[in-house]
Design an enzyme around this catalytic site. Structure first.
Site, PDB file in Angstrom:
ATOM      1  N   ASP A 250       9.120 -42.182  29.544  1.00 25.66           N
ATOM      2  CA  ASP A 250       9.282 -40.803  30.043  1.00 25.66           C
ATOM      3  C   ASP A 250       8.642 -40.586  31.397  1.00 25.66           C
ATOM      4  OD1 ASP A 250       9.106 -38.858  26.947  1.00 25.66           O
ATOM      5  OD2 ASP A 250      10.751 -39.837  28.015  1.00 25.66           O
TER       6      ASP A 250
ATOM      7  N   LYS B 294       8.118 -31.376  29.292  1.00 28.77           N
ATOM      8  CA  LYS B 294       9.588 -31.533  29.384  1.00 28.77           C
ATOM      9  C   LYS B 294      10.189 -31.272  28.014  1.00 28.77           C
ATOM     10  CE  LYS B 294       9.888 -35.597  26.994  1.00 28.77           C
ATOM     11  NZ  LYS B 294      10.510 -35.733  25.634  1.00 28.77           N
TER      12      LYS B 294
HETATM   13  C1  LIG Z   1      11.531 -39.759  22.824  1.00 27.26           C
HETATM   14  C2  LIG Z   1      11.421 -39.714  24.304  1.00 27.26           C
HETATM   15  O1  LIG Z   1      10.263 -39.000  24.660  1.00 27.26           O
HETATM   16  C3  LIG Z   1      12.631 -39.014  24.878  1.00 27.26           C
HETATM   17  O2  LIG Z   1      12.352 -38.511  26.140  1.00 27.26           O
HETATM   18  C4  LIG Z   1      11.317 -41.112  24.884  1.00 27.26           C
HETATM   19  O3  LIG Z   1      12.403 -41.892  24.467  1.00 27.26           O
HETATM   20  C5  LIG Z   1      10.026 -41.807  24.466  1.00 27.26           C
HETATM   21  O4  LIG Z   1       9.302 -41.967  25.649  1.00 27.26           O
HETATM   22  P1  LIG Z   1       7.771 -42.461  25.574  1.00 27.26           P
HETATM   23  O5  LIG Z   1       6.986 -41.598  24.642  1.00 27.26           O
HETATM   24  O6  LIG Z   1       7.315 -42.637  26.992  1.00 27.26           O
HETATM   25  O7  LIG Z   1       7.970 -43.832  24.840  1.00 27.26           O
HETATM   26  P2  LIG Z   1       7.178 -45.197  25.161  1.00 27.26           P
HETATM   27  O8  LIG Z   1       5.712 -44.918  25.119  1.00 27.26           O
HETATM   28  O9  LIG Z   1       7.785 -45.828  26.357  1.00 27.26           O
HETATM   29  O10 LIG Z   1       7.629 -46.038  23.863  1.00 27.26           O
HETATM   30  C6  LIG Z   1       6.995 -45.798  22.628  1.00 27.26           C
HETATM   31  C7  LIG Z   1       7.813 -46.552  21.566  1.00 27.26           C
HETATM   32  O11 LIG Z   1       9.015 -45.820  21.333  1.00 27.26           O
HETATM   33  C8  LIG Z   1      10.113 -46.729  21.088  1.00 27.26           C
HETATM   34  N1  LIG Z   1      11.184 -46.429  22.053  1.00 27.26           N
HETATM   35  C9  LIG Z   1      10.927 -45.683  23.182  1.00 27.26           C
HETATM   36  C10 LIG Z   1      11.983 -45.386  24.033  1.00 27.26           C
HETATM   37  C11 LIG Z   1      13.273 -45.861  23.720  1.00 27.26           C
HETATM   38  N2  LIG Z   1      14.322 -45.593  24.511  1.00 27.26           N
HETATM   39  N3  LIG Z   1      13.484 -46.611  22.604  1.00 27.26           N
HETATM   40  C12 LIG Z   1      12.462 -46.901  21.765  1.00 27.26           C
HETATM   41  O12 LIG Z   1      12.669 -47.582  20.737  1.00 27.26           O
HETATM   42  C13 LIG Z   1       9.563 -48.134  21.215  1.00 27.26           C
HETATM   43  O13 LIG Z   1       9.216 -48.574  19.919  1.00 27.26           O
HETATM   44  C14 LIG Z   1       8.283 -47.922  22.031  1.00 27.26           C
HETATM   45  O14 LIG Z   1       7.323 -48.905  21.742  1.00 27.26           O
HETATM   46  N1  LIG Z   2      -3.083 -37.968  28.844  1.00 30.35           N
HETATM   47  C1  LIG Z   2      -2.712 -38.009  27.552  1.00 30.35           C
HETATM   48  N2  LIG Z   2      -2.301 -36.891  26.945  1.00 30.35           N
HETATM   49  C2  LIG Z   2      -1.903 -36.925  25.641  1.00 30.35           C
HETATM   50  N3  LIG Z   2      -1.880 -38.024  24.866  1.00 30.35           N
HETATM   51  C3  LIG Z   2      -2.288 -39.183  25.452  1.00 30.35           C
HETATM   52  C4  LIG Z   2      -2.716 -39.215  26.802  1.00 30.35           C
HETATM   53  N4  LIG Z   2      -3.051 -40.496  27.092  1.00 30.35           N
HETATM   54  C5  LIG Z   2      -2.826 -41.218  25.982  1.00 30.35           C
HETATM   55  N5  LIG Z   2      -2.380 -40.447  24.978  1.00 30.35           N
HETATM   56  C6  LIG Z   2      -1.987 -40.971  23.648  1.00 30.35           C
HETATM   57  O1  LIG Z   2      -0.530 -41.039  23.706  1.00 30.35           O
HETATM   58  C7  LIG Z   2       0.035 -40.404  22.571  1.00 30.35           C
HETATM   59  C8  LIG Z   2       1.314 -39.732  22.982  1.00 30.35           C
HETATM   60  O2  LIG Z   2       0.967 -38.754  23.930  1.00 30.35           O
HETATM   61  P1  LIG Z   2       2.004 -37.666  24.426  1.00 30.35           P
HETATM   62  O3  LIG Z   2       1.329 -36.341  24.433  1.00 30.35           O
HETATM   63  O4  LIG Z   2       2.623 -38.169  25.664  1.00 30.35           O
HETATM   64  O5  LIG Z   2       3.133 -37.652  23.288  1.00 30.35           O
HETATM   65  P2  LIG Z   2       4.451 -36.815  23.388  1.00 30.35           P
HETATM   66  O6  LIG Z   2       4.171 -35.422  23.835  1.00 30.35           O
HETATM   67  O7  LIG Z   2       5.131 -37.011  22.089  1.00 30.35           O
HETATM   68  O8  LIG Z   2       5.261 -37.516  24.521  1.00 30.35           O
HETATM   69  P3  LIG Z   2       6.758 -38.053  24.422  1.00 30.35           P
HETATM   70  O9  LIG Z   2       7.648 -36.879  24.602  1.00 30.35           O
HETATM   71  O10 LIG Z   2       6.781 -39.005  25.551  1.00 30.35           O
HETATM   72  O11 LIG Z   2       6.894 -38.701  23.061  1.00 30.35           O
HETATM   73  C9  LIG Z   2      -1.021 -39.409  22.087  1.00 30.35           C
HETATM   74  O12 LIG Z   2      -0.892 -39.234  20.693  1.00 30.35           O
HETATM   75  C10 LIG Z   2      -2.347 -40.069  22.482  1.00 30.35           C
HETATM   76  O13 LIG Z   2      -2.794 -40.913  21.418  1.00 30.35           O
END
Ligand SMILES: C[C@](O)(CO)[C@H](O)COP(=O)(O)OP(=O)(O)OC[C@H]1O[C@@H](n2ccc(N)nc2=O)[C@H](O)[C@@H]1O
Ligand SMILES: Nc1ncnc2c1ncn2[C@@H]1O[C@H](COP(=O)(O)OP(=O)(O)OP(=O)(O)O)[C@@H](O)[C@H]1O
EC number: 2.7.1.148
Length: 279
Positions: free
Chosen positions: A125, A8
């Protein structure tokens, strides 16, 4: 069963403020793309056999454990995860994998399970990926309104810098907060192939942590992409190409500098039978 866990991008992400629970209130437009990870699921009598990194900490594994427990252990599953998306790039890779496991298990073992609630417990997400396509999101990303997006060619580039989401959010300062996104104006600009009036409030914190990301953004603009923006919490950026040929030329120019892929905005819609998504 084979499933595609698409990436996404956020067509704008505005941080409206900080919530009492420490999360941030956001307003964003999610757009699924047309490329991502591949997952192979097959039923086994019981338990979870998982082939992929991080073992039980993997979001795909955690999604399977959660679904099977809530469905009353109807059986087990073997999961093979073939990663194609860079991690910690803001492309929602892990979140998308988790959503596809939930959708796949609901097909293998139908049960009265609230997928939306399970998705949200796995990450902010994940709920969007139960829908796919495009959606406006509020809250922490769980209040979703489906959007029809024009199928535009997009190029995604990740400079091989892992940006942990909590670290970027942890760097947010009050001056990073912004008003709501002008959704109608953004959609209008996308439809007319003009520069969309959007922003990503997380660019400020990310650029303070990693100033070299500014050069990445400038380089993508220099290649003629419109609407160049960091996606999610980064480090990946995306831009809108004039055409498939333009997108291909940009991919060639960036091929040896990191992860680069072209795709189409608006990606596959998932059949919406996954419950209501209150906005
Ligand atoms: C940056 C985005 O990817 C935009 O789509 C999302 O807001 C983050 O989504 P995500 O990676 O699924 O985040 P999560 O794994 O739920 O949260 C990771 C950490 O990001 C911070 N977090 C996340 C979402 C949000 N609205 N506010 C936050 O402050 C929190 O510290 C949380 O502990
Ligand atoms: N299936 C998976 N694929 C990738 N990373 C994973 C997975 N499961 C756990 N992780 C852990 O979660 C962290 C974040 O993964 P992800 O790839 O979703 O980050 P992202 O692409 O930044 O997603 P977002 O846009 O939600 O921030 C990785 O750095 C890894 O340590």
């Amino acid at each position: 069963m084979e499933r595609l866990a698409v990436a996404k991008v956020n067509l704008g992400l505005s941080l409206l403020g900080r919530r009492p629970d420490g999360y941030h209130e956001l307003h964003t437009l999610f757009a699924a793309l047309t490329f991502g990870d591949r997952l192979y699921l097959e039923p086994i009598p019981q338990g979870i056999e998982f082939r992929g990194r991080y073992g039980k900490r993997n979001l795909a594994y955690r999604a399977a454990a959660l679904y099977l427990e809530r469905a009353g252990f109807p059986g087990g599953v073997r999961i093979v995860l073939e990663k194609a998306l860079p991690e910690g790039a803001g492309l929602g890779g892990g979140s998308s994998d988790a959503a596809q496991v939930l959708l796949g298990l609901k097909e293998l073992y139908p049960a009265e399970v609230d997928l939306f609630a399970l998705a949200l417990s796995l990450g902010a997400d994940v709920p969007f990926f139960l829908l796919g396509g495009g959606a406006e999101a509020r809250g922490i990303g769980e209040r979703l309104r489906p959007l029809a997006l024009p199928p535009l060619p997009v190029v995604v580039f990740a400079p091989g810098l892992r940006l942990p989401t909590p670290r970027v959010y942890g760097e947010v300062k009050p001056h990073d907060f912004a008003p709501e996104l002008p959704v109608e104006e953004i959609l209008g600009a996308l439809a007319r192939g003009e520069e969309p009036p959007y922003w990503n409030s997380l660019e400020g914190p990310a650029f303070r942590l990693y100033p070299e990301l500014k050069e990445v953004k400038a380089r993508l603009r220099g290649l003629g992409l419109k609407g160049v923006l960091m996606t999610g919490s980064g480090s990946a950026f995306f831009g809108l190409a004039e055409s498939e040929e333009h997108a291909e030329a940009v991919v060639k120019a960036l091929r040896h500098r990191g992860f680069v892929r072209k795709g189409i905005l608006g990606g596959p819609h998932v059949p919406s039978g996954n419950g209501a998504f209150p906005l």
